[in-house]
Structure formats: structure tokens, C-alpha cells
Design a protein around this motif. Sequence first.
Motif, PDB file in Angstrom:
ATOM      1  N   LEU A 189       0.833  -1.203   0.000  1.00  0.00           N
ATOM      2  CA  LEU A 189       0.000   0.000   0.000  1.00  0.00           C
ATOM      3  C   LEU A 189       0.872   1.259   0.000  1.00  0.00           C
ATOM      4  O   LEU A 189       0.581   2.233  -0.700  1.00  0.00           O
ATOM      5  N   LEU A 190       1.946   1.220   0.775  1.00  0.00           N
ATOM      6  CA  LEU A 190       2.826   2.378   0.858  1.00  0.00           C
ATOM      7  C   LEU A 190       3.637   2.543  -0.425  1.00  0.00           C
ATOM      8  O   LEU A 190       3.814   3.661  -0.920  1.00  0.00           O
ATOM      9  N   VAL A 191       4.123   1.432  -0.973  1.00  0.00           N
ATOM     10  CA  VAL A 191       4.880   1.481  -2.231  1.00  0.00           C
ATOM     11  C   VAL A 191       4.004   1.987  -3.369  1.00  0.00           C
ATOM     12  O   VAL A 191       4.468   2.747  -4.240  1.00  0.00           O
ATOM     13  N   ASP A 192       2.731   1.611  -3.337  1.00  0.00           N
ATOM     14  CA  ASP A 192       1.797   2.029  -4.388  1.00  0.00           C
ATOM     15  C   ASP A 192       1.237   3.439  -4.176  1.00  0.00           C
ATOM     16  O   ASP A 192       0.356   3.885  -4.917  1.00  0.00           O
ATOM     17  N   ASP A 193       1.727   4.120  -3.134  1.00  0.00           N
ATOM     18  CA  ASP A 193       1.311   5.508  -2.850  1.00  0.00           C
ATOM     19  C   ASP A 193      -0.195   5.654  -2.669  1.00  0.00           C
ATOM     20  O   ASP A 193      -0.797   6.655  -3.100  1.00  0.00           O
ATOM     21  N   VAL A 194      -0.816   4.676  -2.020  1.00  0.00           N
ATOM     22  CA  VAL A 194      -2.268   4.720  -1.809  1.00  0.00           C
ATOM     23  C   VAL A 194      -2.674   5.943  -0.986  1.00  0.00           C
ATOM     24  O   VAL A 194      -3.754   6.501  -1.191  1.00  0.00           O
ATOM     25  N   ILE A 195      -1.814   6.372  -0.052  1.00  0.00           N
ATOM     26  CA  ILE A 195      -2.115   7.584   0.730  1.00  0.00           C
ATOM     27  C   ILE A 195      -1.147   8.714   0.370  1.00  0.00           C
ATOM     28  O   ILE A 195      -0.944   9.654   1.134  1.00  0.00           O
ATOM     29  N   GLY A 196      -0.553   8.612  -0.809  1.00  0.00           N
ATOM     30  CA  GLY A 196       0.336   9.664  -1.281  1.00  0.00           C
ATOM     31  C   GLY A 196       1.714   9.606  -0.653  1.00  0.00           C
ATOM     32  O   GLY A 196       2.162   8.559  -0.169  1.00  0.00           O
ATOM     33  N   GLU A 197       2.385  10.713  -0.630  1.00  0.00           N
ATOM     34  CA  GLU A 197       3.728  10.801  -0.050  1.00  0.00           C
ATOM     35  C   GLU A 197       3.632  10.761   1.472  1.00  0.00           C
ATOM     36  O   GLU A 197       2.839  11.484   2.076  1.00  0.00           O
ATOM     37  N   ILE A 198       4.420   9.891   2.099  1.00  0.00           N
ATOM     38  CA  ILE A 198       4.355   9.739   3.552  1.00  0.00           C
ATOM     39  C   ILE A 198       4.957  10.957   4.240  1.00  0.00           C
ATOM     40  O   ILE A 198       6.062  11.388   3.922  1.00  0.00           O
ATOM     41  N   ARG A 199       4.202  11.510   5.197  1.00  0.00           N
ATOM     42  CA  ARG A 199       4.630  12.706   5.926  1.00  0.00           C
ATOM     43  C   ARG A 199       5.159  12.366   7.329  1.00  0.00           C
ATOM     44  O   ARG A 199       6.249  12.771   7.705  1.00  0.00           O
ATOM     45  N   CYS A 200       4.349  11.641   8.090  1.00  0.00           N
ATOM     46  CA  CYS A 200       4.734  11.366   9.474  1.00  0.00           C
ATOM     47  C   CYS A 200       4.024  10.117   9.994  1.00  0.00           C
ATOM     48  O   CYS A 200       3.073   9.620   9.386  1.00  0.00           O
ATOM     49  N   VAL A 201       4.512   9.630  11.131  1.00  0.00           N
ATOM     50  CA  VAL A 201       4.015   8.390  11.731  1.00  0.00           C
ATOM     51  C   VAL A 201       3.824   8.607  13.225  1.00  0.00           C
ATOM     52  O   VAL A 201       4.648   9.259  13.886  1.00  0.00           O
ATOM     53  N   ASP A 202       2.745   8.045  13.758  1.00  0.00           N
ATOM     54  CA  ASP A 202       2.476   8.148  15.193  1.00  0.00           C
ATOM     55  C   ASP A 202       2.292   6.746  15.765  1.00  0.00           C
ATOM     56  O   ASP A 202       1.437   5.986  15.289  1.00  0.00           O
TER      57      ASP A 202
ATOM     58  N   ASP B 147      11.058  -1.987  14.368  1.00  0.00           N
ATOM     59  CA  ASP B 147      11.535  -2.720  13.197  1.00  0.00           C
ATOM     60  C   ASP B 147      10.605  -2.519  12.013  1.00  0.00           C
ATOM     61  O   ASP B 147      11.064  -2.424  10.870  1.00  0.00           O
ATOM     62  N   LEU B 148       9.312  -2.466  12.262  1.00  0.00           N
ATOM     63  CA  LEU B 148       8.370  -2.255  11.161  1.00  0.00           C
ATOM     64  C   LEU B 148       8.541  -0.876  10.533  1.00  0.00           C
ATOM     65  O   LEU B 148       8.398  -0.719   9.317  1.00  0.00           O
ATOM     66  N   ILE B 149       8.863   0.130  11.350  1.00  0.00           N
ATOM     67  CA  ILE B 149       9.151   1.447  10.794  1.00  0.00           C
ATOM     68  C   ILE B 149      10.345   1.356   9.857  1.00  0.00           C
ATOM     69  O   ILE B 149      10.342   1.898   8.743  1.00  0.00           O
ATOM     70  N   TYR B 150      11.386   0.653  10.293  1.00  0.00           N
ATOM     71  CA  TYR B 150      12.573   0.462   9.455  1.00  0.00           C
ATOM     72  C   TYR B 150      12.200  -0.272   8.166  1.00  0.00           C
ATOM     73  O   TYR B 150      12.570   0.148   7.067  1.00  0.00           O
ATOM     74  N   TYR B 151      11.482  -1.370   8.324  1.00  0.00           N
ATOM     75  CA  TYR B 151      11.118  -2.228   7.179  1.00  0.00           C
ATOM     76  C   TYR B 151      10.207  -1.501   6.191  1.00  0.00           C
ATOM     77  O   TYR B 151      10.385  -1.598   4.973  1.00  0.00           O
ATOM     78  N   LEU B 152       9.237  -0.755   6.711  1.00  0.00           N
ATOM     79  CA  LEU B 152       8.243  -0.116   5.852  1.00  0.00           C
ATOM     80  C   LEU B 152       8.713   1.207   5.274  1.00  0.00           C
ATOM     81  O   LEU B 152       8.399   1.539   4.121  1.00  0.00           O
ATOM     82  N   LEU B 153       9.481   1.971   6.076  1.00  0.00           N
ATOM     83  CA  LEU B 153       9.754   3.360   5.704  1.00  0.00           C
ATOM     84  C   LEU B 153      11.225   3.731   5.615  1.00  0.00           C
ATOM     85  O   LEU B 153      11.561   4.771   5.053  1.00  0.00           O
ATOM     86  N   GLY B 154      12.126   2.912   6.186  1.00  0.00           N
ATOM     87  CA  GLY B 154      13.544   3.205   6.058  1.00  0.00           C
ATOM     88  C   GLY B 154      14.250   3.452   7.376  1.00  0.00           C
ATOM     89  O   GLY B 154      13.651   3.487   8.451  1.00  0.00           O
TER      90      GLY B 154
END
Length: 323
Positions: free
Chosen positions: A138-151, A191-198
Motif C-alpha cells: 500500500l505504501l509502495v503504491d502511494d495509496v495515501i500519497g507521499e508519507i509525511r509522518c508516523v504516530d 523494526d516495522l518502521i525500518y522495514y516499511l519506511l527506512g
Amino acid sequence: MKAVNWGIIGCGHVTEIKSGPAFNKIKGSKLVAVMRRDAEKAKDYAKRHRVPLWYTDANELLNNDSINAIYIATPPSSHLEYALKALKCNKNVYIEKPMALNSIEALQIIEALQTSTAKLTVAHYRRQLPMFLNLKKLLVDDVIGEIRCVDIQLLQYPKTNIIANTEDNWRVNRKISGGGFFHDLAPHQLDLIYYLLGDFKHAHGFARNQSKTYDIDDVVNGIIELKNGIQCRGLWAFNVNKISIKDELKIYGSSGEITLSIFGNQIEINTSDFLEVLKFKHPENIQYPMIEATVEYFLGKRDNPCSAHEGLRVMELMDIVTK
């Protein structure tokens, strides 16, 4: 290597359903032996799970030439010792998270890995669950556009039921767990933040023992900036009332947001165009997909599903936000 023949060091509760049975269900994989210091418990585990051999001494298991891979399923305080011994024997290692007590120990494991012919994978198993593979797409396909922040918010009462039941609650013993419930549960989110977003670039945090229920920090507050500029905020509290319980990861994008529970089974996608909820059923042996990927890596059929370097970065981040 034509097959992965496993030995488990530490056949406690986590191996009963979450991981242990998977080793005999995967093609090219076989559970040969288990080790636990209590002879009766080791023997009982081997009998119930139809494991040919059992030991009370890890050295005896490591010296068994028919075993070429070790699953280290002990509490973190002994991860370093067993990892160094296994790597010295050139046996592949699948090591439970967190990788070690701290980043200093994790770095020692990496240094030993560099002088060994063996491979090592860290058991950040949520990476391979269908729910999180779908989230990554979903993130790779930009379903919610460019990622801004995470909570990130994980709020639990002092006797949280998220953790596995054990005879001795070693997670509240700093010398065994590394720092409390945060050190046991936060690796999943980080770890999921690393895996999903870098990877992260900067981090800062505060940790404090507010309730004095245990002799550990029961609240951790972290601010993280990833190398790609995404901003992350995390709050882990293990001292709130039951009415305040929360397990939520929210990812904000330029055109919508995704909300999920790390320990739950659904993803909610909310954009200006649609609202959708995706539900998933986790496998009974929840580590099965990760162990399968690890077996394939050990057999040379795929890349490492979670490298020692990635495990180290999670440990470094945990050290920073709890100092």
C-alpha cells in the motif's frame, strides 16, 4: 547445504505455538534437538513435539554435527553468549528479538558474524506476515500519497496481556530483558518502521519509572527522523488504566492515512476518495512465514529477511530513546 537441521536453545513458552512447530512444517527444514536447563521440561517438550533429541547443556547441542542451524529463543540476557558460540561453530542462527540486551552486544554479534561462515537472521517476524506485506505494498503504491509522518502509541496497564505468559516474569528484570516491557514490545514497532519506511537519521527520547510497579522504566517517549525526512513520534506507556489501553500505528500521507494495530489483524485506509478496512487472519504458528523465509535464506534461495545490521539499528534506536 541441502536441508536445515535445527536445534532450539531455550524451548520455553514462545516456542510452544508461535515458532517451534513451524520448523517441522517447512520444506527443507527439520527440528532435530531442543535444549532447556530443566531436564524434565526439556524431555517433556521433546516428547510432545516429537523432537528426537533433548539436552540440558547448550554446548552439547552445539557440538552435535548433525545440527547446522540454531534458534536462540532464550531471554535477551543470553543471546550474546549463545550467538557467539553458534557462530564460532559456523552454525546458522535465527535469533529472537530484541537481538541482544543493547546495541553494544548486538555489535559484538555482528563482529563474530564477519569471522564466521554462518548466516544470521533476526526474528522480527511481523515483516513476513501477510498483513504487513500488504501494508508495505500500500505504501509502495502511494495509496495515501507521499508519507509525511508516523504516530506510534502503545498504552497498557502494568500487567499487560500482550506479552506471552512465562513462569518467571523476566521482562521486568532489567538484567535479563534489557529494560522492561518496552524492550520486549517496542522492537515490533521500531523494526516495522525500518522495514516499511527506512532507516533513522536522528532520534531523541525520555524514559522514566512513574508508577514504581516494577524497577524498570514504564513510560518511554521518542521522537525519530528518518533519513528520507519522514517524522515519527512514539509513546510507550505501561502504567495507564485499562480504559486507556491503546495499540495504534497511524501513518499520515499527503492524500490520506492508514491506521492499524501492531498486535491486531486489520488495516484501515482513509483517503478523501474512499474508506476501506482490510482484515487478516494470522497463521497459528505466527512465526511460520518468517521461519520459512529464513530457511530459504539459509539454503541460498533468497535474501536475508532481517539482517544483523537491521537488528543492530533497532537496538541502537532503543538505546537512544531510553537513555
